[in-house]
Design an enzyme around this catalytic site. Structure first.
Site: not given
Ligand code: DGY
Length: 425
Positions: A29, A34-36, A101, A163, A196, A349, A392
């Site tokens: 990445y 954004n939310w990171d 996000q 995601d 992933r 997720w 992560e």
């Protein structure tokens, strides 16, 4: 030992610091997310509050004229990521993606100001950010809740941040793959492909990007045009928490109109969350706005709802549900119930534990007085770091570190949790 972990976390953040923004991790990445950024600013505030506020300001500097704050800011060229700016083609001077996000920034800004050692010196900057965040919240309710239900829909799974959650599987069958231009994924050369999303999911992610691009990224059209419109309780809880925090901050900063409207958004939304409650399971569910039905998927999205001020009976039921899940894994909180046939402990997720989600669930449960389970969630998070480093995400049963390594927001959450004094030293 704990100070040692904090020192390691600070080193991870510094490695991923690009001056005025951080990247989530090198390679996988390489831009600003954004939310990171909003969550990372909290960890940073413990060692550099000026830089912490800059993180949010850099994000908001790329807000669109309609109020949207995009999910990726492509500050520098990097061919190691797909889909890059040429795929999004949003026509911005500094390229950005065209979707948003979770709206963590309002919550983060209030927390930064609450803990600031010199709030008066930061006040003028905080007012500027407060107004921009409020414009983003207004954008949400205007464009993603056109019927005024009080809750907003996501129109792409990437907006949720979760995601490839099982929550989207059914709704995703409506997203076709015809006409998707051939592409080469880059994520699978940085991370284990088994951790992933699948190629099939990627085709659908890109179908939606192409569709929105063909509509000129016009947010007046995208909600109704998207075959994927889902009301996610976790996503809404973050937005509603940010609205109520923004209301409190606006009162402190003398912004009465923002305070009033933000509180109204929060009150209406929290009342509407009741429509997503499942009594049997004791958690919230997503709602498919195209098929007009609840999505009965036992994911962490319905537990993350505890981040906003849900009624005490709901917070209690969520605490009980998490305590029950704890009997089926070693580390809380798995992103999907380990008893479900869809559970996959290492795939993004669909099962793994994420420290940012743990932090927000625990924060809400501490506030609701559910302190035993909240402290257990934070203690499990730190045990994961001790066993497996700053990954992560993690397998909730084996603690296997998954996805990218040296991860900025994981490091930020470690600093937050260890500095709060809420878990045993
Ligand atoms: C990714 O590329 O995996 C991101 O989650 C999309 O924002």
């Amino acid at each position: 030992m704990r100070q040692d972990l904090i020192n390691q976390a600070v080193a991870v953040i510094r490695t991923n610091d690009r001056g005025a923004y951080t990247v989530p991790t090198q390679g996988l990445y390489p831009f600003q997310w954004n939310w990171d950024s909003a969550l990372v600013s909290l960890g940073m505030s413990h060692f550099d509050e000026n830089r912490a506020l800059t993180e949010i300001e850099t994000l908001l500097a790329h807000q669109w004229e309609d109020g949207m704050v995009p999910h990726i800011i492509f500050h520098q060229h990097d061919y190691g990521y797909f889909p890059g700016p040429e795929v999004w083609n949003t026509g911005r001077k500094v390229p950005t993606s065209g979707i948003t996000q979770p709206a963590v920034a309002g919550f983060a800004l209030k927390r930064l100001m609450d803990r600031s050692s010199r709030p008066d010196a930061l006040k003028a900057r905080a007012v500027v950010s407060l107004r921009k965040i409020h414009a983003w919240h207004e954008w949400f309710f205007r464009t993603r809740d056109p019927e005024g239900t009080g809750l907003v829909a996501i129109i792409h799974p990437w907006e949720s941040g979760r995601d490839n959650s099982v929550d989207w599987d059914d709704a995703f069958t409506r997203v076709p793959t015809d006409g998707v231009a051939p592409f080469k994924r880059r994520d699978t050369s940085h991370a284990n492909p088994a951790h992933r999303p699948t190629d099939e999911q990627y085709k659908r992610y890109i179908y939606l990007v192409q569709l929105f691009r063909s509509l000129g990224w016009d947010n007046a059209k995208l909600h109704d045009a998207s075959p994927f419109r889902v009301v996610d309780p976790g996503f809404n809880a973050i937005l509603l928490r940010s609205c109520s925090d923004l209301a409190a901050l606006a009162r402190d900063l003398g912004e009465a109109a923002i305070a009033e409207q933000s509180q109204a958004f929060a009150n209406r939304g929290i009342a509407a969350m009741e429509t997503l409650w499942d009594k049997e399971l004791g958690q919230y569910f997503c709602y498919d706005r195209v098929a007009n039905r609840l999505i009965e998927s036992p994911s962490v999205g319905g537990l993350l709802a505890a981040f906003c001020a849900v009624p005490p009976t709901r917070a209690k039921a969520i605490a009980a549900r998490i305590a029950d899940i704890a009997n089926h894994c070693r580390f809380l909180v798995p992103s999907h119930d380990p008893r479900s046939p869809d559970f996959d402990g290492t795939r993004y997720w669909r099962g793994p534990v994420w420290l940012v989600v743990n932090y927000m669930i625990a924060d809400g449960l501490f506030a609701a007085g559910e302190t035993t389970i909240a402290a257990r969630i934070e203690a499990d998070s730190i045990r994961l770091i001790e066993e497996s480093g700053f990954a992560e995400y993690y397998d909730p049963i084996t603690a296997e570190p998954c996805g990218g390594g040296s991860f900025t927001w994981t490091a930020a959450m470690v600093i937050e949790m260890l500095s709060s004094g809420k878990i045993a030293a």
